[in-house]
Every structure is written in structure tokens, then in C-alpha cells.
Write a protein that holds these residues in place. Structure first.
Motif, PDB file in Angstrom:
ATOM      1  N   ASP A 127       0.845  -1.192   0.000  1.00  0.00           N
ATOM      2  CA  ASP A 127       0.000   0.000   0.000  1.00  0.00           C
ATOM      3  C   ASP A 127       0.881   1.243   0.000  1.00  0.00           C
ATOM      4  O   ASP A 127       2.053   1.186   0.400  1.00  0.00           O
ATOM      5  N   PRO A 128       0.355   2.393  -0.412  1.00  0.00           N
ATOM      6  CA  PRO A 128       1.141   3.628  -0.377  1.00  0.00           C
ATOM      7  C   PRO A 128       1.698   3.894   1.021  1.00  0.00           C
ATOM      8  O   PRO A 128       1.031   3.638   2.026  1.00  0.00           O
ATOM      9  N   LEU A 184      12.858  -6.358   0.835  1.00  0.00           N
ATOM     10  CA  LEU A 184      12.550  -6.348  -0.586  1.00  0.00           C
ATOM     11  C   LEU A 184      12.689  -7.730  -1.228  1.00  0.00           C
ATOM     12  O   LEU A 184      12.158  -7.946  -2.317  1.00  0.00           O
ATOM     13  N   ASN A 185      13.396  -8.639  -0.556  1.00  0.00           N
ATOM     14  CA  ASN A 185      13.485  -9.985  -1.135  1.00  0.00           C
ATOM     15  C   ASN A 185      12.328 -10.886  -0.709  1.00  0.00           C
ATOM     16  O   ASN A 185      12.312 -12.073  -1.018  1.00  0.00           O
ATOM     17  N   MET A 186      11.318 -10.315  -0.041  1.00  0.00           N
ATOM     18  CA  MET A 186      10.152 -11.106   0.314  1.00  0.00           C
ATOM     19  C   MET A 186       9.250 -11.298  -0.916  1.00  0.00           C
ATOM     20  O   MET A 186       9.648 -11.029  -2.028  1.00  0.00           O
ATOM     21  N   ALA A 187       8.021 -11.758  -0.716  1.00  0.00           N
ATOM     22  CA  ALA A 187       7.172 -12.226  -1.823  1.00  0.00           C
ATOM     23  C   ALA A 187       6.478 -11.079  -2.547  1.00  0.00           C
ATOM     24  O   ALA A 187       5.258 -10.930  -2.493  1.00  0.00           O
ATOM     25  N   PHE A 188       7.274 -10.274  -3.260  1.00  0.00           N
ATOM     26  CA  PHE A 188       6.732  -9.188  -4.063  1.00  0.00           C
ATOM     27  C   PHE A 188       6.945  -9.498  -5.542  1.00  0.00           C
ATOM     28  O   PHE A 188       7.982 -10.026  -5.929  1.00  0.00           O
ATOM     29  N   THR A 220       6.663  -5.821 -10.316  1.00  0.00           N
ATOM     30  CA  THR A 220       5.872  -4.590 -10.379  1.00  0.00           C
ATOM     31  C   THR A 220       5.688  -3.995  -8.995  1.00  0.00           C
ATOM     32  O   THR A 220       5.807  -2.777  -8.804  1.00  0.00           O
ATOM     33  N   GLU A 221       5.406  -4.835  -8.004  1.00  0.00           N
ATOM     34  CA  GLU A 221       5.257  -4.344  -6.630  1.00  0.00           C
ATOM     35  C   GLU A 221       6.561  -3.755  -6.114  1.00  0.00           C
ATOM     36  O   GLU A 221       6.557  -2.743  -5.397  1.00  0.00           O
ATOM     37  N   LEU A 222       7.678  -4.355  -6.477  1.00  0.00           N
ATOM     38  CA  LEU A 222       8.973  -3.821  -6.060  1.00  0.00           C
ATOM     39  C   LEU A 222       9.205  -2.430  -6.649  1.00  0.00           C
ATOM     40  O   LEU A 222       9.634  -1.513  -5.940  1.00  0.00           O
ATOM     41  N   ARG A 223       8.934  -2.279  -7.929  1.00  0.00           N
ATOM     42  CA  ARG A 223       9.128  -0.971  -8.561  1.00  0.00           C
ATOM     43  C   ARG A 223       8.213   0.077  -7.927  1.00  0.00           C
ATOM     44  O   ARG A 223       8.625   1.215  -7.689  1.00  0.00           O
ATOM     45  N   THR A 224       6.974  -0.308  -7.646  1.00  0.00           N
ATOM     46  CA  THR A 224       6.035   0.623  -7.009  1.00  0.00           C
ATOM     47  C   THR A 224       6.516   1.022  -5.624  1.00  0.00           C
ATOM     48  O   THR A 224       6.455   2.203  -5.240  1.00  0.00           O
ATOM     49  N   LEU A 225       7.002   0.051  -4.857  1.00  0.00           N
ATOM     50  CA  LEU A 225       7.499   0.347  -3.512  1.00  0.00           C
ATOM     51  C   LEU A 225       8.681   1.298  -3.552  1.00  0.00           C
ATOM     52  O   LEU A 225       8.742   2.273  -2.785  1.00  0.00           O
ATOM     53  N   VAL A 226       9.629   1.042  -4.434  1.00  0.00           N
ATOM     54  CA  VAL A 226      10.812   1.904  -4.518  1.00  0.00           C
ATOM     55  C   VAL A 226      10.417   3.312  -4.956  1.00  0.00           C
ATOM     56  O   VAL A 226      10.987   4.308  -4.484  1.00  0.00           O
ATOM     57  N   ASN A 227       9.424   3.416  -5.837  1.00  0.00           N
ATOM     58  CA  ASN A 227       8.927   4.743  -6.220  1.00  0.00           C
ATOM     59  C   ASN A 227       8.290   5.461  -5.027  1.00  0.00           C
ATOM     60  O   ASN A 227       8.443   6.680  -4.867  1.00  0.00           O
ATOM     61  N   GLU A 228       7.566   4.705  -4.196  1.00  0.00           N
ATOM     62  CA  GLU A 228       6.968   5.285  -2.996  1.00  0.00           C
ATOM     63  C   GLU A 228       8.048   5.769  -2.026  1.00  0.00           C
ATOM     64  O   GLU A 228       7.929   6.831  -1.411  1.00  0.00           O
ATOM     65  N   ILE A 229       9.093   5.002  -1.894  1.00  0.00           N
ATOM     66  CA  ILE A 229      10.188   5.400  -1.002  1.00  0.00           C
ATOM     67  C   ILE A 229      10.823   6.691  -1.498  1.00  0.00           C
ATOM     68  O   ILE A 229      11.105   7.611  -0.712  1.00  0.00           O
ATOM     69  N   ARG A 230      11.039   6.778  -2.799  1.00  0.00           N
ATOM     70  CA  ARG A 230      11.601   8.014  -3.343  1.00  0.00           C
ATOM     71  C   ARG A 230      10.657   9.196  -3.112  1.00  0.00           C
ATOM     72  O   ARG A 230      11.086  10.313  -2.817  1.00  0.00           O
ATOM     73  N   ARG A 231       9.361   8.951  -3.219  1.00  0.00           N
ATOM     74  CA  ARG A 231       8.385  10.023  -2.995  1.00  0.00           C
ATOM     75  C   ARG A 231       8.480  10.603  -1.590  1.00  0.00           C
ATOM     76  O   ARG A 231       8.446  11.828  -1.410  1.00  0.00           O
ATOM     77  N   VAL A 232       8.581   9.748  -0.568  1.00  0.00           N
ATOM     78  CA  VAL A 232       8.528  10.252   0.807  1.00  0.00           C
ATOM     79  C   VAL A 232       9.862  10.823   1.280  1.00  0.00           C
ATOM     80  O   VAL A 232       9.894  11.581   2.252  1.00  0.00           O
ATOM     81  N   LEU A 233      10.948  10.477   0.621  1.00  0.00           N
ATOM     82  CA  LEU A 233      12.248  11.003   1.031  1.00  0.00           C
ATOM     83  C   LEU A 233      12.402  12.471   0.654  1.00  0.00           C
ATOM     84  O   LEU A 233      11.948  12.913  -0.400  1.00  0.00           O
ATOM     85  N   ARG A 234      13.096  13.189   1.510  1.00  0.00           N
ATOM     86  CA  ARG A 234      13.488  14.541   1.146  1.00  0.00           C
ATOM     87  C   ARG A 234      14.579  14.478   0.074  1.00  0.00           C
ATOM     88  O   ARG A 234      15.305  13.479  -0.009  1.00  0.00           O
ATOM     89  N   PRO A 235      14.731  15.509  -0.745  1.00  0.00           N
ATOM     90  CA  PRO A 235      15.821  15.523  -1.723  1.00  0.00           C
ATOM     91  C   PRO A 235      17.168  15.285  -1.029  1.00  0.00           C
ATOM     92  O   PRO A 235      17.453  15.890  -0.003  1.00  0.00           O
ATOM     93  N   GLY A 236      17.943  14.371  -1.573  1.00  0.00           N
ATOM     94  CA  GLY A 236      19.211  13.993  -0.954  1.00  0.00           C
ATOM     95  C   GLY A 236      19.068  12.926   0.102  1.00  0.00           C
ATOM     96  O   GLY A 236      20.069  12.436   0.632  1.00  0.00           O
ATOM     97  N   LEU A 287      16.050  -1.268 -10.024  1.00  0.00           N
ATOM     98  CA  LEU A 287      15.365  -0.554  -8.952  1.00  0.00           C
ATOM     99  C   LEU A 287      16.032   0.778  -8.613  1.00  0.00           C
ATOM    100  O   LEU A 287      15.464   1.588  -7.888  1.00  0.00           O
ATOM    101  N   ALA A 288      17.241   0.980  -9.125  1.00  0.00           N
ATOM    102  CA  ALA A 288      17.948   2.240  -8.872  1.00  0.00           C
ATOM    103  C   ALA A 288      17.679   3.285  -9.949  1.00  0.00           C
ATOM    104  O   ALA A 288      18.242   4.385  -9.896  1.00  0.00           O
ATOM    105  N   ASP A 289      16.795   2.972 -10.906  1.00  0.00           N
ATOM    106  CA  ASP A 289      16.448   3.934 -11.936  1.00  0.00           C
ATOM    107  C   ASP A 289      15.848   5.187 -11.295  1.00  0.00           C
ATOM    108  O   ASP A 289      14.974   5.103 -10.422  1.00  0.00           O
ATOM    109  N   ARG A 290      16.342   6.352 -11.709  1.00  0.00           N
ATOM    110  CA  ARG A 290      15.916   7.662 -11.186  1.00  0.00           C
ATOM    111  C   ARG A 290      16.440   7.913  -9.776  1.00  0.00           C
ATOM    112  O   ARG A 290      15.940   8.778  -9.071  1.00  0.00           O
ATOM    113  N   TRP A 291      17.423   7.144  -9.354  1.00  0.00           N
ATOM    114  CA  TRP A 291      18.119   7.343  -8.085  1.00  0.00           C
ATOM    115  C   TRP A 291      19.600   7.597  -8.361  1.00  0.00           C
ATOM    116  O   TRP A 291      20.091   7.306  -9.450  1.00  0.00           O
ATOM    117  N   GLU A 292      20.310   8.047  -7.342  1.00  0.00           N
ATOM    118  CA  GLU A 292      21.772   8.050  -7.368  1.00  0.00           C
ATOM    119  C   GLU A 292      22.225   6.811  -6.606  1.00  0.00           C
ATOM    120  O   GLU A 292      22.041   6.713  -5.392  1.00  0.00           O
TER     121      GLU A 292
END
Length: 224
Positions: free
Chosen positions: A106-107, A124-128, A131-147, A191-196
């Protein structure tokens, strides 16, 4: 066990809930090697708040709190979080460790760009699904502050158990009712796409071979 993901997710939640109910200290009391390493990284970066995903019964959350971090711990097992809350109160850490029931499919609860760091040890190595992994990583990037930093650990395809469990589809394997995925470097980079990507480091703990991955949310470019 089905890989129709809704059924799989429900079965895994029930399996983990039962395991935590049966074992008050399922993963042991001491902090993981990942938590000890991550505390140094976050401290050096001047981070003071951490969102831990898949915190279980709290062994790493407590370690991070003792190092001075404010930790918000989440897990999808109420049993695990009940133990975490009891132990946090008993150890006088309930002012630094908060907990909330949450399934990372969930978000994520935090608002955009409000979290200093996210930490997930063998989640992240659990039963995802991928697609669920990519969505989760995108959510993590969303909630993080820049940097902001994201550190996660996952089982490696170099682990001796890789290929020796029953394959259930989409790269997932199952044994004794638990399902999971082994990561190769291609998936780490996907999963590191759009990340540093700061690093993908192999290491061993308790006879397992894992990746420790560090990545940062890029800061916005400032035009002159």
C-alpha cells in the motif's frame, strides 16, 4: 501457494504472523550487521529520522534509536509490532521508536519529501512481484526529502540456497511456507532507476550471501 499475489500476500502475512507469535525473539536480540553499518552512514550524513520498513520485532529499530535516531517502524504483522512496542517501553525507547501496522504494498503513510532516510533489512526480497517492487521503490523516493538516503539489504543469487527451493513463478521461490526472491545486480540496477546509486556491496551474515544497497534521492537541479 499461488503467485496471484493477493493470495500470496495473504498467505505470507499469515505465515509471518504465526512465526512471530511462536517466537518472541524470532530474529534474535542483537542488531543486524546492516543496521550497524547503516547507523554510521546515516550519522555521517547528518540524518536524524529513519523510516524502517519491515521492522519485525524491532531489533534494528532499537539499535538505531540507541544511536540517537528517531525511528518510525512499520511491519504487516501485528504480533511483531506488539512485541516491538512492549520492548520499546521496557527499554525506555518509546520516545524514540514509534510503530505502525502497514503493508508496503500500500502507499507509504508519510507525505511527500518528509523523511530523512529509509531502511529495509531483508524486506525487498520477500514475496513481491517485480511490479510491486518498482512501485514500492517509487513510494520510497516520494517520501524522502531531496538527498535522502535509502539503504536496503536482500538475498543474493550467489547465496548457496539460490535455486534449491521450489520455484513458484516470477522469480520467486518458496520453502517451509515462506516465499522470497534472490537479487542479481541487474535487478538492483533496475530498482535504482531515477536514483543516485551509491553502492551495491556483497556481504555475508549468518551463512547468507546478501547485497547491501545504498541509493539517494537526487536533489533538484538549480538553474542559474
Amino acid at each position: 501457494m499461488k503467485t496471484g499475489y493477493v493470495e500470496l500476500a495473504r498467505a505470507q502475512q499469515e505465515r509471518w504472523q504465526a512465526a512471530y507469535e511462536q517466537h518472541p525473539s524470532l530474529h534474535g536480540a542483537g542488531a543486524s550487521a546492516a543496521a550497524r553499518w547503516t547507523a554510521k552512514l546515516f550519522g555521517a550524513a547528518g540524518i536524524d529520522d529513519v523510516l524502517e520498513l519491515g521492522a519485525g520485532q524491532g531489533r534494528d529499530a532499537f539499535y538505531l534509536a540507541r544511536q540517537g535516531f528517531s525511528v518510525h517502524a512499520t511491519d504487516f504483522s501485528e504480533s511483531a509490532l506488539h512485541r516491538l512496542r512492549l520492548d520499546a517501553q521496557r527499554e525506555g525507547l518509546d520516545d524514540r521508536v514509534t510503530a505502525a501496522l502497514h503493508d508496503v504494498r500500500d502507499p507509504l503513510p508519510p507525505a511527500d519529501a518528509t523523511v530523512g532516510a529509509v531502511y529495509a533489512n531483508v524486506l525487498l526480497n520477500m514475496a513481491f512481484s517485480r511490479t510491486e517492487l518498482r512501485t514500492l521503490v517509487n513510494e520510497i523516493r516520494r517520501v524522502l526529502r531531496p538527498g535522502g538516503l535509502f539503504v536496503y539489504t536482500v538475498w543474493s543469487t550467489d547465496d548457496s540456497r539460490f535455486g534449491k527451493c521450489a520455484e513458484i513463478g516470477d522469480g520467486l521461490y518458496a520453502k517451509d511456507g515462506f516465499a522470497g526472491r534472490f537479487f542479481d545486480l541487474d535487478l538492483v540496477h533496475e530498482l535504482a532507476d531515477r536514483w543516485e546509486l551509491g553502492g551495491a556491496d556483497p556481504y555475508e551474515e549468518n551463512g547468507r550471501r546478501l547485497w547491501r544497497v545504498t541509493q539517494a534521492k537526487p536533489a533538484p537541479l538549480i538553474s542559474s
